[in-house]
Write a protein that holds these residues in place. Structure first.
Motif, PDB file in Angstrom:
ATOM      1  N   VAL A  53       0.874  -1.171   0.000  1.00 34.08           N
ATOM      2  CA  VAL A  53       0.000   0.000   0.000  1.00 34.08           C
ATOM      3  C   VAL A  53       0.911   1.220   0.000  1.00 34.08           C
ATOM      4  O   VAL A  53       1.603   1.489   0.979  1.00 34.08           O
ATOM      5  CB  VAL A  53      -0.927   0.016   1.236  1.00 34.08           C
ATOM      6  CG1 VAL A  53      -1.775   1.267   1.243  1.00 34.08           C
ATOM      7  CG2 VAL A  53      -1.800  -1.228   1.254  1.00 34.08           C
ATOM      8  N   GLY A  54       0.924   1.929  -1.101  1.00 38.42           N
ATOM      9  CA  GLY A  54       1.784   3.092  -1.241  1.00 38.42           C
ATOM     10  C   GLY A  54       1.192   4.325  -0.582  1.00 38.42           C
ATOM     11  O   GLY A  54       0.014   4.353  -0.197  1.00 38.42           O
ATOM     12  N   ALA A  55       2.005   5.347  -0.478  1.00 36.53           N
ATOM     13  CA  ALA A  55       1.595   6.588   0.182  1.00 36.53           C
ATOM     14  C   ALA A  55       0.404   7.240  -0.516  1.00 36.53           C
ATOM     15  O   ALA A  55      -0.542   7.685   0.141  1.00 36.53           O
ATOM     16  CB  ALA A  55       2.768   7.553   0.238  1.00 36.53           C
ATOM     17  N   SER A  56       0.410   7.280  -1.845  1.00 36.36           N
ATOM     18  CA  SER A  56      -0.687   7.939  -2.563  1.00 36.36           C
ATOM     19  C   SER A  56      -2.004   7.189  -2.361  1.00 36.36           C
ATOM     20  O   SER A  56      -3.057   7.813  -2.205  1.00 36.36           O
ATOM     21  CB  SER A  56      -0.368   8.091  -4.044  1.00 36.36           C
ATOM     22  OG  SER A  56      -0.148   6.828  -4.624  1.00 36.36           O
ATOM     23  N   LEU A  57      -1.948   5.859  -2.337  1.00 31.45           N
ATOM     24  CA  LEU A  57      -3.164   5.082  -2.109  1.00 31.45           C
ATOM     25  C   LEU A  57      -3.637   5.253  -0.668  1.00 31.45           C
ATOM     26  O   LEU A  57      -4.838   5.351  -0.413  1.00 31.45           O
ATOM     27  CB  LEU A  57      -2.948   3.603  -2.422  1.00 31.45           C
ATOM     28  CG  LEU A  57      -4.181   2.720  -2.321  1.00 31.45           C
ATOM     29  CD1 LEU A  57      -5.317   3.221  -3.209  1.00 31.45           C
ATOM     30  CD2 LEU A  57      -3.843   1.291  -2.672  1.00 31.45           C
ATOM     31  N   LEU A  58      -2.715   5.318   0.265  1.00 34.57           N
ATOM     32  CA  LEU A  58      -3.076   5.535   1.666  1.00 34.57           C
ATOM     33  C   LEU A  58      -3.774   6.890   1.835  1.00 34.57           C
ATOM     34  O   LEU A  58      -4.777   6.992   2.547  1.00 34.57           O
ATOM     35  CB  LEU A  58      -1.821   5.462   2.533  1.00 34.57           C
ATOM     36  CG  LEU A  58      -2.016   5.195   4.009  1.00 34.57           C
ATOM     37  CD1 LEU A  58      -2.669   3.840   4.242  1.00 34.57           C
ATOM     38  CD2 LEU A  58      -0.689   5.260   4.738  1.00 34.57           C
TER      39      LEU A  58
END
Length: 94
Positions: A53-58
């Protein structure tokens, strides 16, 4: 006892995804993908631990669910209180 590192054992994207589905009153992963505006294979790859889970998705999860980033990270299994950035990160290559 398993040979997995402790962080690997605690990491649980299923708990995060299931909580989002429940909180947003969605039916399945495909509906979650639509709500987050990502392709359905992204959710599948996260569930199968092939994609983190990447930062942008988070951040997108935060915007859609109104859960705090801290709460989302906790659901994911990330219990770190502080983050350390190495001296190498953010510097141009020589």
């Amino acid at each position: 006892m398993t040979d997995q590192p402790i962080n690997e054992i605690q990491y649980n994207p299923d708990r995060l995804l299931d909580t989002l589905i429940e909180r947003l009153r969605l039916k399945n992963d495909a509906a979650l993908a639509r709500a987050l505006e990502v392709a359905p294979p992204v959710i599948s790859k996260i569930r199968h631990r092939r994609l983190p889970v990447g930062a942008s998705l988070l951040i997108r999860m935060h915007e859609v669910s109104e859960l705090t980033i801290r709460d989302l990270r906790y659901l994911l299994g990330d219990r770190r209180q502080k983050f350390r950035i190495s001296d190498v990160q953010g510097k141009p290559k020589e």
